[in-house]
Design a protein around this motif. Structure first.
Motif, PDB file in Angstrom:
ATOM      1  N   LEU A 157      19.861  26.416  29.672  1.00  0.00           N
ATOM      2  CA  LEU A 157      19.491  26.243  28.271  1.00  0.00           C
ATOM      3  C   LEU A 157      20.403  27.129  27.426  1.00  0.00           C
ATOM      4  CD1 LEU A 157      17.671  24.950  26.180  1.00  0.00           C
ATOM      5  CD2 LEU A 157      16.007  26.784  26.574  1.00  0.00           C
ATOM      6  N   LEU A 158      21.274  26.491  26.662  1.00  0.00           N
ATOM      7  CA  LEU A 158      22.354  27.198  25.964  1.00  0.00           C
ATOM      8  C   LEU A 158      22.289  26.930  24.454  1.00  0.00           C
ATOM      9  CD1 LEU A 158      25.210  26.066  28.396  1.00  0.00           C
ATOM     10  CD2 LEU A 158      23.793  28.127  28.588  1.00  0.00           C
ATOM     11  N   GLY A 159      22.896  27.819  23.691  1.00  0.00           N
ATOM     12  CA  GLY A 159      22.923  27.663  22.243  1.00  0.00           C
ATOM     13  C   GLY A 159      24.273  28.012  21.643  1.00  0.00           C
ATOM     14  N   LEU A 160      24.536  27.450  20.474  1.00  0.00           N
ATOM     15  CA  LEU A 160      25.754  27.725  19.711  1.00  0.00           C
ATOM     16  C   LEU A 160      25.359  27.863  18.246  1.00  0.00           C
ATOM     17  CD1 LEU A 160      28.889  27.727  19.174  1.00  0.00           C
ATOM     18  CD2 LEU A 160      28.693  25.230  19.011  1.00  0.00           C
ATOM     19  N   GLU A 161      25.802  28.932  17.604  1.00  0.00           N
ATOM     20  CA  GLU A 161      25.553  29.144  16.181  1.00  0.00           C
ATOM     21  C   GLU A 161      26.794  28.793  15.365  1.00  0.00           C
ATOM     22  OE1 GLU A 161      24.645  33.310  16.233  1.00  0.00           O
ATOM     23  OE2 GLU A 161      22.476  32.936  16.157  1.00  0.00           O
ATOM     24  N   PHE A 162      26.632  27.975  14.335  1.00  0.00           N
ATOM     25  CA  PHE A 162      27.695  27.764  13.367  1.00  0.00           C
ATOM     26  C   PHE A 162      27.652  28.851  12.296  1.00  0.00           C
ATOM     27  CE2 PHE A 162      26.976  23.088  14.432  1.00  0.00           C
ATOM     28  CZ  PHE A 162      28.034  23.038  15.321  1.00  0.00           C
ATOM     29  N   CYS A 163      26.448  29.372  12.041  1.00  0.00           N
ATOM     30  CA  CYS A 163      26.241  30.454  11.089  1.00  0.00           C
ATOM     31  C   CYS A 163      25.693  31.648  11.856  1.00  0.00           C
ATOM     32  CB  CYS A 163      25.250  30.041  10.000  1.00  0.00           C
ATOM     33  SG  CYS A 163      25.750  28.586   9.066  1.00  0.00           S
ATOM     34  N   GLU A 164      26.333  32.775  11.728  1.00  0.00           N
ATOM     35  CA  GLU A 164      25.912  33.957  12.474  1.00  0.00           C
ATOM     36  C   GLU A 164      24.445  34.272  12.213  1.00  0.00           C
ATOM     37  OE1 GLU A 164      27.436  38.522  13.346  1.00  0.00           O
ATOM     38  OE2 GLU A 164      28.482  37.243  11.907  1.00  0.00           O
ATOM     39  N   GLY A 165      23.693  34.462  13.309  1.00  0.00           N
ATOM     40  CA  GLY A 165      22.281  34.779  13.204  1.00  0.00           C
ATOM     41  C   GLY A 165      21.371  33.579  13.109  1.00  0.00           C
ATOM     42  N   ALA A 166      21.915  32.367  13.178  1.00  0.00           N
ATOM     43  CA  ALA A 166      21.094  31.167  13.009  1.00  0.00           C
ATOM     44  C   ALA A 166      20.004  31.052  14.055  1.00  0.00           C
ATOM     45  CB  ALA A 166      21.978  29.922  13.036  1.00  0.00           C
ATOM     46  N   LEU A 167      20.237  31.585  15.250  1.00  0.00           N
ATOM     47  CA  LEU A 167      19.238  31.500  16.314  1.00  0.00           C
ATOM     48  C   LEU A 167      18.540  32.838  16.567  1.00  0.00           C
ATOM     49  CD1 LEU A 167      21.082  29.190  18.890  1.00  0.00           C
ATOM     50  CD2 LEU A 167      19.123  28.590  17.447  1.00  0.00           C
ATOM     51  N   ASP A 168      18.729  33.797  15.688  1.00  0.00           N
ATOM     52  CA  ASP A 168      18.050  35.085  15.846  1.00  0.00           C
ATOM     53  C   ASP A 168      16.536  34.876  15.872  1.00  0.00           C
ATOM     54  OD1 ASP A 168      20.455  36.367  15.839  1.00  0.00           O
ATOM     55  OD2 ASP A 168      20.213  37.339  13.886  1.00  0.00           O
ATOM     56  N   GLY A 169      15.896  35.466  16.867  1.00  0.00           N
ATOM     57  CA  GLY A 169      14.447  35.392  16.960  1.00  0.00           C
ATOM     58  C   GLY A 169      13.906  34.068  17.439  1.00  0.00           C
ATOM     59  N   ALA A 170      14.772  33.172  17.916  1.00  0.00           N
ATOM     60  CA  ALA A 170      14.301  31.870  18.408  1.00  0.00           C
ATOM     61  C   ALA A 170      13.365  32.072  19.592  1.00  0.00           C
ATOM     62  CB  ALA A 170      15.483  31.000  18.820  1.00  0.00           C
ATOM     63  N   CYS A 171      12.154  31.574  19.467  1.00  0.00           N
ATOM     64  CA  CYS A 171      11.137  31.806  20.486  1.00  0.00           C
ATOM     65  C   CYS A 171      10.117  30.675  20.449  1.00  0.00           C
ATOM     66  CB  CYS A 171      10.452  33.149  20.245  1.00  0.00           C
ATOM     67  SG  CYS A 171       9.141  33.541  21.418  1.00  0.00           S
ATOM     68  N   GLY A 172       9.815  30.115  21.606  1.00  0.00           N
ATOM     69  CA  GLY A 172       8.799  29.079  21.672  1.00  0.00           C
ATOM     70  C   GLY A 172       9.359  27.753  22.151  1.00  0.00           C
ATOM     71  N   MET A 173       8.592  26.713  21.951  1.00  0.00           N
ATOM     72  CA  MET A 173       8.937  25.382  22.447  1.00  0.00           C
ATOM     73  C   MET A 173       9.934  24.687  21.531  1.00  0.00           C
ATOM     74  SD  MET A 173       8.325  23.247  24.940  1.00  0.00           S
ATOM     75  CE  MET A 173       6.796  23.900  25.633  1.00  0.00           C
ATOM     76  N   ILE A 174      10.894  24.020  22.143  1.00  0.00           N
ATOM     77  CA  ILE A 174      11.797  23.137  21.408  1.00  0.00           C
ATOM     78  C   ILE A 174      11.101  21.792  21.270  1.00  0.00           C
ATOM     79  CG2 ILE A 174      14.035  21.979  21.409  1.00  0.00           C
ATOM     80  CD1 ILE A 174      15.128  24.308  23.063  1.00  0.00           C
ATOM     81  N   VAL A 175      10.944  21.331  20.031  1.00  0.00           N
ATOM     82  CA  VAL A 175      10.226  20.077  19.788  1.00  0.00           C
ATOM     83  C   VAL A 175      11.064  19.175  18.895  1.00  0.00           C
ATOM     84  CG1 VAL A 175       7.945  21.140  20.061  1.00  0.00           C
ATOM     85  CG2 VAL A 175       9.006  21.054  17.799  1.00  0.00           C
ATOM     86  N   PRO A 176      10.881  17.856  19.017  1.00  0.00           N
ATOM     87  CA  PRO A 176      11.668  16.929  18.196  1.00  0.00           C
ATOM     88  C   PRO A 176      11.197  16.921  16.753  1.00  0.00           C
ATOM     89  CG  PRO A 176      10.071  15.720  19.514  1.00  0.00           C
ATOM     90  CD  PRO A 176       9.995  17.155  19.962  1.00  0.00           C
ATOM     91  N   THR A 177      12.134  16.777  15.842  1.00  0.00           N
ATOM     92  CA  THR A 177      11.799  16.677  14.414  1.00  0.00           C
ATOM     93  C   THR A 177      12.511  15.507  13.751  1.00  0.00           C
ATOM     94  OG1 THR A 177      13.580  18.225  13.832  1.00  0.00           O
ATOM     95  CG2 THR A 177      11.390  19.167  14.200  1.00  0.00           C
ATOM     96  N   GLY A 178      13.299  14.761  14.512  1.00  0.00           N
ATOM     97  CA  GLY A 178      14.044  13.647  13.939  1.00  0.00           C
ATOM     98  C   GLY A 178      13.148  12.506  13.516  1.00  0.00           C
ATOM     99  N   ALA A 179      13.710  11.608  12.730  1.00  0.00           N
ATOM    100  CA  ALA A 179      12.969  10.446  12.248  1.00  0.00           C
ATOM    101  C   ALA A 179      12.506   9.595  13.419  1.00  0.00           C
ATOM    102  CB  ALA A 179      13.859   9.625  11.318  1.00  0.00           C
ATOM    103  N   ARG A 180      11.296   9.099  13.317  1.00  0.00           N
ATOM    104  CA  ARG A 180      10.761   8.234  14.368  1.00  0.00           C
ATOM    105  C   ARG A 180      11.353   6.833  14.235  1.00  0.00           C
ATOM    106  NH1 ARG A 180       6.595  10.241  17.262  1.00  0.00           N
ATOM    107  NH2 ARG A 180       5.548  12.103  16.462  1.00  0.00           N
ATOM    108  N   LEU A 181      11.643   6.216  15.389  1.00  0.00           N
ATOM    109  CA  LEU A 181      12.103   4.838  15.381  1.00  0.00           C
ATOM    110  C   LEU A 181      10.937   3.918  15.079  1.00  0.00           C
ATOM    111  CD1 LEU A 181      14.295   4.801  18.606  1.00  0.00           C
ATOM    112  CD2 LEU A 181      15.122   4.712  16.267  1.00  0.00           C
ATOM    113  N   PRO A 182      11.180   2.811  14.379  1.00  0.00           N
ATOM    114  CA  PRO A 182      10.116   1.815  14.213  1.00  0.00           C
ATOM    115  C   PRO A 182       9.631   1.379  15.591  1.00  0.00           C
ATOM    116  CG  PRO A 182      11.996   1.310  12.824  1.00  0.00           C
ATOM    117  CD  PRO A 182      12.429   2.418  13.729  1.00  0.00           C
TER     118      PRO A 182
END
Length: 201
Positions: A157-182
């Protein structure tokens, strides 16, 4: 924050030229067949697939690699919440076996990450082999407290920040937030996977 890597593709006399472009509706059957060939019949059971089921990929971040009119690579990114932090989930990345030596995977990665950054996204996470994705700036430095729905290997499980600190404090479940398909489109996609596409042993 890690600078994006620029791919240099060494062309040989036997190299097959390819182009990276936005995914088209006409790519769907070939994309699904390629994913089956690369990841096997159980790919729909994997942890990251639960973040994609019934969701639309992030706008402008579905890419195809095409050579001589044939799909040879695919890559998509998806909206997620990484423990409450807006991010993208990258994957799956798949390249036809005979095209891997020509830098198709690296070209897809570079195009996708550059496009994601240009669209204002701040971070990307993925589940993959650290030695391969490290070249693009991914690491497990800020993903140790994140989880996926289902079994997964922590060191992948890997991460990449485009903005420094963008993932600071990331903790918990990764969940989907994208638009639902019809619903009708999601049903057609499932039927295509199970009825229309060839399976590769």
């Amino acid at each position: 924050m890690t600078a994006l890597r620029k791919t240099t593709v060494a062309l040989t006399p036997n190299a097959t030229p390819f182009a990276i472009r936005a995914e088209r509706a006409s790519d769907v059957a070939a994309r699904e067949a390629l994913l089956d060939a690369c990841f096997g019949d159980n790919r729909h059971m994997r942890a990251c697939q639960r973040l994609r089921d019934g969701r639309a990929p992030a706008e402008g971040l579905s890419l195809s690699a095409v050579s001589k009119g044939r799909l040879v690579g695919t890559l998509r990114l998806w909206h997620v919440s990484a423990g409450g932090i807006p991010a993208l989930m990258l994957g799956p990345l798949a390249v036809e076996a005979s095209s891997r030596q020509f830098g198709v995977g690296a070209a897809l990665m570079d195009h996708a990450l550059a496009a994601a950054k240009a669209r204002g996204h701040r971070a990307v996470v993925l589940l993959g082999d650290a030695p391969y994705y490290a070249r693009f700036g991914f690491s497990a430095a800020k993903t140790g407290e994140l989880s996926l729905p289902g079994a997964f290997e922590r060191n992948r499980l890997l991460g990449l920040e485009f903005c420094e600190g963008a993932l600071d404090g990331a903790c918990g479940m990764i969940v989907p937030t994208g638009a639902r398909l019809p619903q009708t489109k999601a049903v057609r996609a499932r039927k295509a996977k199970t009825l229309l596409l060839p399976r590769v042993a």
